[in-house]
Write an enzyme that holds these catalytic residues in place. Sequence first.
Site, PDB file in Angstrom:
ATOM      1  N   GLU A   1       6.092  15.985  32.263  1.00 44.77           N
ATOM      2  CA  GLU A   1       5.973  14.751  33.031  1.00 44.77           C
ATOM      3  C   GLU A   1       6.705  13.593  32.358  1.00 44.77           C
ATOM      4  O   GLU A   1       6.867  13.581  31.145  1.00 44.77           O
ATOM      5  CB  GLU A   1       4.491  14.390  33.207  1.00 44.77           C
ATOM      6  CG  GLU A   1       3.796  15.398  34.098  1.00 44.77           C
ATOM      7  CD  GLU A   1       2.298  15.187  34.244  1.00 44.77           C
ATOM      8  OE1 GLU A   1       1.783  15.510  35.323  1.00 44.77           O
ATOM      9  OE2 GLU A   1       1.652  14.718  33.304  1.00 44.77           O
TER      10      GLU A   1
ATOM     11  N   CYS B   1       8.640   6.501  29.765  1.00 49.25           N
ATOM     12  CA  CYS B   1       7.882   7.242  28.754  1.00 49.25           C
ATOM     13  C   CYS B   1       8.292   8.716  28.900  1.00 49.25           C
ATOM     14  O   CYS B   1       8.089   9.311  29.962  1.00 49.25           O
ATOM     15  CB  CYS B   1       6.394   7.046  29.020  1.00 49.25           C
ATOM     16  SG  CYS B   1       5.325   8.009  27.935  1.00 49.25           S
TER      17      CYS B   1
ATOM     18  N   CYS C   1       1.735  20.589  23.570  1.00 50.31           N
ATOM     19  CA  CYS C   1       1.727  20.010  22.226  1.00 50.31           C
ATOM     20  C   CYS C   1       0.840  20.864  21.342  1.00 50.31           C
ATOM     21  O   CYS C   1      -0.184  21.372  21.791  1.00 50.31           O
ATOM     22  CB  CYS C   1       1.175  18.581  22.285  1.00 50.31           C
ATOM     23  SG  CYS C   1       1.258  17.715  20.699  1.00 50.31           S
TER      24      CYS C   1
ATOM     25  N   CYS D   1      -5.055  17.231  19.229  1.00 50.02           N
ATOM     26  CA  CYS D   1      -5.977  16.093  19.221  1.00 50.02           C
ATOM     27  C   CYS D   1      -6.931  16.313  20.401  1.00 50.02           C
ATOM     28  O   CYS D   1      -6.486  16.437  21.549  1.00 50.02           O
ATOM     29  CB  CYS D   1      -5.236  14.768  19.375  1.00 50.02           C
ATOM     30  SG  CYS D   1      -3.952  14.532  18.117  1.00 50.02           S
TER      31      CYS D   1
ATOM     32  N   CYS E   1      -6.877  14.245  23.833  1.00 48.11           N
ATOM     33  CA  CYS E   1      -5.619  14.140  24.582  1.00 48.11           C
ATOM     34  C   CYS E   1      -5.453  15.355  25.494  1.00 48.11           C
ATOM     35  O   CYS E   1      -5.580  16.496  25.046  1.00 48.11           O
ATOM     36  CB  CYS E   1      -4.461  14.048  23.587  1.00 48.11           C
ATOM     37  SG  CYS E   1      -2.838  14.066  24.374  1.00 48.11           S
TER      38      CYS E   1
ATOM     39  N   GLY F   1       3.895  16.022  24.030  1.00 50.04           N
ATOM     40  CA  GLY F   1       4.530  16.586  22.839  1.00 50.04           C
ATOM     41  C   GLY F   1       4.547  15.660  21.645  1.00 50.04           C
ATOM     42  O   GLY F   1       4.256  14.464  21.754  1.00 50.04           O
TER      43      GLY F   1
ATOM     44  N   SER G   1       6.944   7.659  18.859  1.00 51.50           N
ATOM     45  CA  SER G   1       5.530   7.665  18.501  1.00 51.50           C
ATOM     46  C   SER G   1       5.186   8.988  17.845  1.00 51.50           C
ATOM     47  O   SER G   1       5.596  10.047  18.328  1.00 51.50           O
ATOM     48  CB  SER G   1       4.692   7.472  19.772  1.00 51.50           C
ATOM     49  OG  SER G   1       3.321   7.430  19.449  1.00 51.50           O
TER      50      SER G   1
ATOM     51  N   SER H   1       0.137   7.042  15.825  1.00 52.27           N
ATOM     52  CA  SER H   1      -1.146   7.206  16.505  1.00 52.27           C
ATOM     53  C   SER H   1      -2.222   7.343  15.445  1.00 52.27           C
ATOM     54  O   SER H   1      -2.502   8.440  14.974  1.00 52.27           O
ATOM     55  CB  SER H   1      -1.099   8.442  17.400  1.00 52.27           C
ATOM     56  OG  SER H   1      -0.104   8.243  18.376  1.00 52.27           O
ATOM     57  N   LEU H   2      -2.798   6.233  15.075  1.00 53.23           N
ATOM     58  CA  LEU H   2      -3.711   6.213  13.933  1.00 53.23           C
ATOM     59  C   LEU H   2      -5.142   6.606  14.341  1.00 53.23           C
ATOM     60  O   LEU H   2      -5.676   7.589  13.844  1.00 53.23           O
ATOM     61  CB  LEU H   2      -3.674   4.816  13.295  1.00 53.23           C
ATOM     62  CG  LEU H   2      -4.267   4.697  11.898  1.00 53.23           C
ATOM     63  CD1 LEU H   2      -3.526   5.552  10.898  1.00 53.23           C
ATOM     64  CD2 LEU H   2      -4.249   3.229  11.449  1.00 53.23           C
ATOM     65  N   HIS H   3      -5.758   5.822  15.186  1.00 59.72           N
ATOM     66  CA  HIS H   3      -7.088   6.082  15.762  1.00 59.72           C
ATOM     67  C   HIS H   3      -8.267   6.070  14.801  1.00 59.72           C
ATOM     68  O   HIS H   3      -9.419   5.992  15.233  1.00 59.72           O
ATOM     69  CB  HIS H   3      -7.119   7.389  16.571  1.00 59.72           C
ATOM     70  CG  HIS H   3      -6.045   7.496  17.598  1.00 59.72           C
ATOM     71  ND1 HIS H   3      -5.808   6.519  18.539  1.00 59.72           N
ATOM     72  CD2 HIS H   3      -5.103   8.449  17.821  1.00 59.72           C
ATOM     73  CE1 HIS H   3      -4.790   6.878  19.309  1.00 59.72           C
ATOM     74  NE2 HIS H   3      -4.334   8.047  18.885  1.00 59.72           N
TER      75      HIS H   3
ATOM     76  N   ASN I   1      -8.631   6.931  27.649  1.00 58.20           N
ATOM     77  CA  ASN I   1      -8.586   7.361  29.047  1.00 58.20           C
ATOM     78  C   ASN I   1      -9.313   8.691  29.188  1.00 58.20           C
ATOM     79  O   ASN I   1      -9.249   9.529  28.291  1.00 58.20           O
ATOM     80  CB  ASN I   1      -7.126   7.521  29.499  1.00 58.20           C
ATOM     81  CG  ASN I   1      -6.430   6.178  29.579  1.00 58.20           C
ATOM     82  OD1 ASN I   1      -6.933   5.249  30.201  1.00 58.20           O
ATOM     83  ND2 ASN I   1      -5.280   6.057  28.928  1.00 58.20           N
TER      84      ASN I   1
ATOM     85  N   CYS J   1      -1.863   7.060  28.981  1.00 56.58           N
ATOM     86  CA  CYS J   1      -1.821   7.660  27.643  1.00 56.58           C
ATOM     87  C   CYS J   1      -2.821   8.808  27.536  1.00 56.58           C
ATOM     88  O   CYS J   1      -3.997   8.644  27.848  1.00 56.58           O
ATOM     89  CB  CYS J   1      -2.200   6.634  26.578  1.00 56.58           C
ATOM     90  SG  CYS J   1      -1.170   5.180  26.591  1.00 56.58           S
TER      91      CYS J   1
END
Length: 351
Positions: free
Chosen positions: A87, A100, A107, A111, A114, A157, A187, A210-212, A288, A331
């Site tokens: 996508e 994007c 991937c 995570c 995701c 990915g 990213s 992408s820390l989180h 999300n 996201c």
Amino acid sequence: MTTRYQASRDDLWQLLDGEPRYRIDQVWNGLYKELATPESMTNLPKALRSRVDEALPLALTPVTEAESDRGKTVKFLWGLYGGSRIETVLMLYADRATVCVSTQAGCAMACGFCATGQAGFTRHLASGEIVEQVVRAAQRAKSLGRRVSNVVYMGMGEPLANEEPVWDSLVRLHDGVGISARHLTVSTVGIVPGIKRLTDRPLPVNLAVSLHAANDELRDELVPINKRYPIAMLMEACDEYLEIKGRRLSFEWALISGVNDRDRDASELARLCHSLTMAPHVNLIPLNPTPGYEVRGSSKMHVHEFRDRLEALGVNATVRQNRGTDIAAACGQLAAGQPVKMSTRDQRDSK
Ligand code: SAH
């Protein structure tokens, strides 16, 4: 087989053997500067147009398209050679238009929050498949009177797990399409050797991490690759990137209710930001909803409170505008036709 946006100028020269140099330049400019299809390159003789069309097939077959935000967000679902699907999202804002792109079908980073990670890895994309996503989205933008100004490598990915094609695509977007390095953002989940190699490459693109989570215990859980490249190692690589490239670094932080949105999370994150030589920018995204993750995103109000708390601690933070949640284009929601079932409650909550 060389696809249309994979081919280099030299490949074109060989494929269109016998054509004069200026014709090659016309084809190249047609493809990248004018975003034209071969049929519409009316400065070329008809036979040459057909030759270009046949010698350089497109890599992406449209499957479906979905629009949201009154047409300002468009999600494209493409079929690739070999059958996998990816996508691409086009987002039109008042002052810019951003594409994007996906860098892999699926991937392998796993995570849990995701949707792409939940679906697993299928295959790497070739550089031509990445570039074509931008060109095809830019053609759409052009038909709406808009020019694509920014490209973010934030689709399906992990870009730094597919380094060479990602790098080649960045160079092509820069040199061919004419997008400046400061409008290109890669990213990463935090693959340290990849960040180091990106540091050594010439284009100073923006880096987003992408820390989180700002402690290893929580980050090991949320972003499993942290077990291999823990936070201290990651921060060292980020610092080096900042020092050498002089670009803005941003941290992505998806706010998960009761998990990483507490006061102590803000304090830990602030401490980490202050430990870097140059202040990073924090992008806050309310988590999300995705089918395979039970925990909820923080409420809109709490996301703003978290932002205020960070600001009070001297950290530059913004709440990212959430685009396309209703079409699963936001996201972490890209799953390319994997069943993404969301209840209306999820959709309402994610607004
Ligand atoms: N693999 C790269 C590129 C993907 S970018 C990376 O991780 O950086 C996609 C961004 O959306 C990442 O910051 C990712 O952590 C974030 N994300 C993933 N799932 C999400 C979700 N459910 N809600 C909000 N953000 C999410």
